[in-house]
Design a protein around this motif. Sequence first.
Motif, PDB file in Angstrom:
ATOM      1  N   LEU A   1       0.922  -1.185   0.138  1.00 25.23           N
ATOM      2  CA  LEU A   1      -0.112   0.144   0.049  1.00 25.23           C
ATOM      3  C   LEU A   1       0.838   1.181  -0.114  1.00 25.23           C
ATOM      4  CD1 LEU A   1      -2.835   1.279   0.189  1.00 25.23           C
ATOM      5  CD2 LEU A   1      -2.589   1.197   2.904  1.00 25.23           C
ATOM      6  N   HIS A   2       0.601   2.223  -1.050  1.00 27.54           N
ATOM      7  CA  HIS A   2       1.351   3.485  -0.807  1.00 27.54           C
ATOM      8  C   HIS A   2       0.412   4.513  -0.927  1.00 27.54           C
ATOM      9  CE1 HIS A   2       5.225   1.332  -1.911  1.00 27.54           C
ATOM     10  NE2 HIS A   2       4.374   0.788  -2.965  1.00 27.54           N
ATOM     11  N   GLY A   3       0.813   5.648  -0.700  1.00 27.46           N
ATOM     12  CA  GLY A   3      -0.059   6.898  -0.743  1.00 27.46           C
ATOM     13  C   GLY A   3       0.565   8.122  -1.025  1.00 27.46           C
ATOM     14  N   SER A   4       0.047   9.158  -1.705  1.00 29.08           N
ATOM     15  CA  SER A   4       0.620  10.388  -1.839  1.00 29.08           C
ATOM     16  C   SER A   4       1.196  11.267  -0.626  1.00 29.08           C
ATOM     17  CB  SER A   4      -0.258  11.186  -2.951  1.00 29.08           C
ATOM     18  OG  SER A   4      -1.382  11.389  -2.329  1.00 29.08           O
ATOM     19  N   HIS A   5       0.241  10.979   0.456  1.00 28.63           N
ATOM     20  CA  HIS A   5       0.704  11.635   1.632  1.00 28.63           C
ATOM     21  C   HIS A   5       0.743  10.714   2.702  1.00 28.63           C
ATOM     22  CE1 HIS A   5      -1.654  14.619  -0.852  1.00 28.63           C
ATOM     23  NE2 HIS A   5      -1.203  15.507   0.154  1.00 28.63           N
ATOM     24  N   GLN A   6       1.141  11.200   4.028  1.00 30.82           N
ATOM     25  CA  GLN A   6       1.639  10.428   4.975  1.00 30.82           C
ATOM     26  C   GLN A   6       0.602   9.217   5.468  1.00 30.82           C
ATOM     27  OE1 GLN A   6       2.613  12.547   8.604  1.00 30.82           O
ATOM     28  NE2 GLN A   6       4.313  11.355   8.799  1.00 30.82           N
ATOM     29  N   LEU A   7       1.004   8.218   5.592  1.00 28.52           N
ATOM     30  CA  LEU A   7       0.052   7.071   6.076  1.00 28.52           C
ATOM     31  C   LEU A   7       0.281   6.803   7.762  1.00 28.52           C
ATOM     32  CD1 LEU A   7       0.577   4.356   3.483  1.00 28.52           C
ATOM     33  CD2 LEU A   7      -1.098   6.123   3.412  1.00 28.52           C
ATOM     34  N   SER A   8      -1.095   6.569   8.300  1.00 32.22           N
ATOM     35  CA  SER A   8      -1.135   6.476   9.542  1.00 32.22           C
ATOM     36  C   SER A   8      -1.973   5.262  10.035  1.00 32.22           C
ATOM     37  CB  SER A   8      -1.698   7.742  10.301  1.00 32.22           C
ATOM     38  OG  SER A   8      -3.047   7.930   9.935  1.00 32.22           O
ATOM     39  N   PHE A   9      -1.573   4.796  11.096  1.00 34.70           N
ATOM     40  CA  PHE A   9      -2.231   3.723  11.649  1.00 34.70           C
ATOM     41  C   PHE A   9      -3.140   4.065  12.743  1.00 34.70           C
ATOM     42  CE2 PHE A   9       1.566   0.784  10.784  1.00 34.70           C
ATOM     43  CZ  PHE A   9       0.965   0.277   9.419  1.00 34.70           C
ATOM     44  N   ASP A  10      -4.599   3.308  12.648  1.00 34.01           N
ATOM     45  CA  ASP A  10      -5.442   3.233  13.898  1.00 34.01           C
ATOM     46  C   ASP A  10      -5.898   1.862  14.417  1.00 34.01           C
ATOM     47  OD1 ASP A  10      -7.392   3.821  15.697  1.00 34.01           O
ATOM     48  OD2 ASP A  10      -8.629   4.669  14.477  1.00 34.01           O
ATOM     49  N   GLY A  11      -4.930   1.362  14.794  1.00 37.01           N
ATOM     50  CA  GLY A  11      -5.227  -0.093  15.140  1.00 37.01           C
ATOM     51  C   GLY A  11      -4.921  -0.949  13.968  1.00 37.01           C
ATOM     52  N   ASP A  12      -5.799  -1.654  13.275  1.00 34.51           N
ATOM     53  CA  ASP A  12      -5.578  -2.310  11.946  1.00 34.51           C
ATOM     54  C   ASP A  12      -6.148  -1.584  10.747  1.00 34.51           C
ATOM     55  OD1 ASP A  12      -4.844  -4.460  13.233  1.00 34.51           O
ATOM     56  OD2 ASP A  12      -6.707  -5.540  13.417  1.00 34.51           O
ATOM     57  N   THR A  13      -6.385  -0.379  10.889  1.00 29.95           N
ATOM     58  CA  THR A  13      -7.099   0.568   9.826  1.00 29.95           C
ATOM     59  C   THR A  13      -5.893   1.682   9.482  1.00 29.95           C
ATOM     60  OG1 THR A  13      -9.257   0.391  10.762  1.00 29.95           O
ATOM     61  CG2 THR A  13      -8.513   2.420   9.386  1.00 29.95           C
ATOM     62  N   VAL A  14      -5.593   1.843   8.272  1.00 32.75           N
ATOM     63  CA  VAL A  14      -4.818   2.576   7.686  1.00 32.75           C
ATOM     64  C   VAL A  14      -5.672   3.688   7.338  1.00 32.75           C
ATOM     65  CG1 VAL A  14      -2.801   2.944   5.969  1.00 32.75           C
ATOM     66  CG2 VAL A  14      -3.379   0.596   6.858  1.00 32.75           C
ATOM     67  N   VAL A  15      -4.917   5.073   7.580  1.00 29.07           N
ATOM     68  CA  VAL A  15      -5.427   6.328   7.117  1.00 29.07           C
ATOM     69  C   VAL A  15      -4.603   7.160   6.407  1.00 29.07           C
ATOM     70  CG1 VAL A  15      -6.680   8.374   7.869  1.00 29.07           C
ATOM     71  CG2 VAL A  15      -7.059   6.265   9.119  1.00 29.07           C
ATOM     72  N   MET A  16      -5.074   8.007   5.143  1.00 25.74           N
ATOM     73  CA  MET A  16      -4.251   8.844   4.647  1.00 25.74           C
ATOM     74  C   MET A  16      -5.141  10.148   4.737  1.00 25.74           C
ATOM     75  SD  MET A  16      -2.545   9.037   0.874  1.00 25.74           S
ATOM     76  CE  MET A  16      -3.814   9.516   0.097  1.00 25.74           C
ATOM     77  N   GLU A  17      -4.477  11.320   5.045  1.00 21.56           N
ATOM     78  CA  GLU A  17      -5.290  12.633   5.115  1.00 21.56           C
ATOM     79  C   GLU A  17      -4.702  13.465   3.922  1.00 21.56           C
ATOM     80  OE1 GLU A  17      -5.186  14.403   9.014  1.00 21.56           O
ATOM     81  OE2 GLU A  17      -6.317  12.735   9.734  1.00 21.56           O
TER      82      GLU A  17
ATOM     83  N   GLU B   1      -5.273  20.233  -1.918  1.00 23.76           N
ATOM     84  CA  GLU B   1      -4.450  19.264  -2.706  1.00 23.76           C
ATOM     85  C   GLU B   1      -4.985  18.047  -3.128  1.00 23.76           C
ATOM     86  OE1 GLU B   1      -1.124  18.359  -0.146  1.00 23.76           O
ATOM     87  OE2 GLU B   1      -0.863  20.482   0.817  1.00 23.76           O
ATOM     88  N   ALA B   2      -4.307  17.399  -4.177  1.00 27.79           N
ATOM     89  CA  ALA B   2      -4.910  16.334  -4.929  1.00 27.79           C
ATOM     90  C   ALA B   2      -4.016  15.176  -4.257  1.00 27.79           C
ATOM     91  CB  ALA B   2      -4.422  16.296  -6.260  1.00 27.79           C
ATOM     92  N   GLY B   3      -4.368  13.829  -4.365  1.00 30.77           N
ATOM     93  CA  GLY B   3      -3.781  12.751  -3.930  1.00 30.77           C
ATOM     94  C   GLY B   3      -4.130  11.411  -4.490  1.00 30.77           C
ATOM     95  N   TRP B   4      -3.544  10.220  -3.969  1.00 36.59           N
ATOM     96  CA  TRP B   4      -3.637   9.133  -4.645  1.00 36.59           C
ATOM     97  C   TRP B   4      -3.374   8.104  -3.524  1.00 36.59           C
ATOM     98  CZ3 TRP B   4       0.618   6.481  -4.678  1.00 36.59           C
ATOM     99  CH2 TRP B   4       2.078   7.134  -4.721  1.00 36.59           C
ATOM    100  N   MET B   5      -3.793   6.819  -3.790  1.00 41.64           N
ATOM    101  CA  MET B   5      -3.471   5.601  -2.897  1.00 41.64           C
ATOM    102  C   MET B   5      -3.502   4.573  -3.851  1.00 41.64           C
ATOM    103  SD  MET B   5      -5.140   5.958   0.784  1.00 41.64           S
ATOM    104  CE  MET B   5      -4.360   4.632   1.756  1.00 41.64           C
ATOM    105  N   VAL B   6      -2.401   3.555  -3.728  1.00 48.70           N
ATOM    106  CA  VAL B   6      -2.148   2.490  -4.538  1.00 48.70           C
ATOM    107  C   VAL B   6      -2.121   1.302  -3.619  1.00 48.70           C
ATOM    108  CG1 VAL B   6      -0.703   1.160  -6.061  1.00 48.70           C
ATOM    109  CG2 VAL B   6      -1.154   3.709  -6.482  1.00 48.70           C
ATOM    110  N   LEU B   7      -2.848   0.140  -3.860  1.00 48.55           N
ATOM    111  CA  LEU B   7      -2.995  -1.227  -3.264  1.00 48.55           C
ATOM    112  C   LEU B   7      -2.588  -2.301  -4.199  1.00 48.55           C
ATOM    113  CD1 LEU B   7      -3.087  -2.858  -0.759  1.00 48.55           C
ATOM    114  CD2 LEU B   7      -5.769  -3.098  -1.316  1.00 48.55           C
ATOM    115  N   SER B   8      -1.364  -2.906  -4.259  1.00 54.20           N
ATOM    116  CA  SER B   8      -0.861  -3.939  -5.221  1.00 54.20           C
ATOM    117  C   SER B   8      -1.256  -5.316  -4.431  1.00 54.20           C
ATOM    118  CB  SER B   8       0.542  -3.689  -5.426  1.00 54.20           C
ATOM    119  OG  SER B   8       0.982  -4.915  -6.238  1.00 54.20           O
TER     120      SER B   8
END
Length: 604
Positions: free
Chosen positions: A159-175, A180-187
Amino acid sequence: MIETRPRPEDETGAVASNTVPIRDLGVIGDRRSAAVLDRMGRILWYCPCRFDGPSLFAGLLDPEGGEWRVEMAGAKPGPRGYIDGSSILETTLASSDGDLVLRDWMTSGPQAPTGVLVREIDAAPAPVRLVLDPRPDYGRRSPTLAVEAETVMIEGMALHGSHQLSFDGDTVVMEIPEGEAGWMVLSDGPLARPDRATLDNWRGHTLGHWEGLDAALDYTGVFADEIAQSLRAIRLCTHEESGATVAAITTSLPEVPGGTRNWDYRYVWLRDAGMIVSALLRLYGRDREGEAYLRFICRCTGTSEHYPMAVFTDLDCETAPRETELPFEGWRGARPVRIGNGAADQLQLDAYANVVLAAKLLYREGSSDSRAHWDVVQDICGFLCANWQEPDHGIWEETPPRHYISGKVVAACALESAADYGDEAEAARWRDAAAEIRDWIASNGLTSGGAYAVYRGSEEVDVTAALFPVWNYCAADTPEMLATMGALERDWSPDGLLYHRRLECVDGHDEGVFLAAGFWVAQYWVMRGDLERARAIIEAGIAQGNDLGLLSEEANPRSGAMLGNIPQAFAHAGLIGAVFDLNTALEERDDTASEAYDEVGSNG
């Protein structure tokens, strides 16, 4: 760098994930798997790597099943649509601060990586959060998360993101900050972090790949947009590597709201082969996709201990796994939620006969220079000759077995079709068996009113009989067909445009109308020459789809609700067949009128 931060209150006001109307669902895919989204941009169903694999997100069937959502305060669903005929879905979320545009897609084509799901967001009118809540293996366990440099690994997926990734337990968050524009990629495997230019390159190749699929299509007749939408739906259900087409992307979306008729459609049915191959061949003439589908089907010999092959298989040509129930709430409380399917080793005469009809179409209209898969066709014809007298489970896979008339009709048609390509001895043997079937049906297959019965001894009819003239079993205006269509309209149609199927184990009226059935009836009326009636029936079926042109298995025409799994390849193939027949008849009528006009002019 990855950091852990608390998750604030969700301010989107989105409805519970397992209550989203089926009509609100959209699908993206790479022709090996697919993801299902709602109008709020939530990915609610996704099985990485393959259609029939375990889900990573199953929020569509349970609020705790996992999802990948987009959060923006005050957001409401806006317009959406696919880009340039591709499977790239653009969704707009509206708010008082402005519109947020989201593009979701999966990489496709030989020049893009395999198995990458991309989420792009244009400049945000307000702060946006992307929240990935994975629940692997149908939500049966917590995810394994790891951090490698700036990459989050989820169950071995990058999992990649244009902005910083953070954890909340088992959840991944990007703000994403406002403006601004952004993206996330899951391979679905390891992947180096892409940059913006790389994503643009992948998107371009993906668009080009989908455009290339339609390069040979030259259809400009009636319902051209709906033809294109149905082709996309079938391709979203098609596993490109094997050529197999699954019945639908989802499992356990109910045929009866709140009921128990909830099945896993992520497998490949023999019965669908004839209709899907026909749809592709008739549009393209010489079509490699139709040939690939039949090639897959014919590889499945040996998957049944009792019959030529299992009536449906997984994507590896193996018998589908046995039915298992998941501890999910279900879509709007419809339980059980099932994976796997228990009907794989039933006797279904129509399933095998449809493989032969598909082969006939390829021999007649495809690019095969010889009788491809003739050994399989011979085996099936031999099986039909030896077993047509047996009771079977019918097209609707019902128990107990009965002497279903539609299965015997299509068996006779298959034997007669194959006889045109067999040697002299084969042709004689198959035609003799077909004649025996016809005699049996004439003596045992009619109601007291002279209509084609559902099964021997029944006084009811089923909409599959509308296909008898299409299969070339009989003319459309025989007394038996006139009686059958009259009974169908009286007993199984709420309006003369949409049709319920007749079922043995439940009352078919408790379900929605079966969408493929209406298109079969439209084909019947084309053969009768009532083209305006056929057009009205097609329009009524199309109206049951959603704004993206996706059809589910069934619909409630009174409430507008879509029912059953989505997208239903069988229904989309039925639409293509009905539209193609209508367009051909319209063109022939116009040509006849033009010739008559020219003749009058020449005699004037």
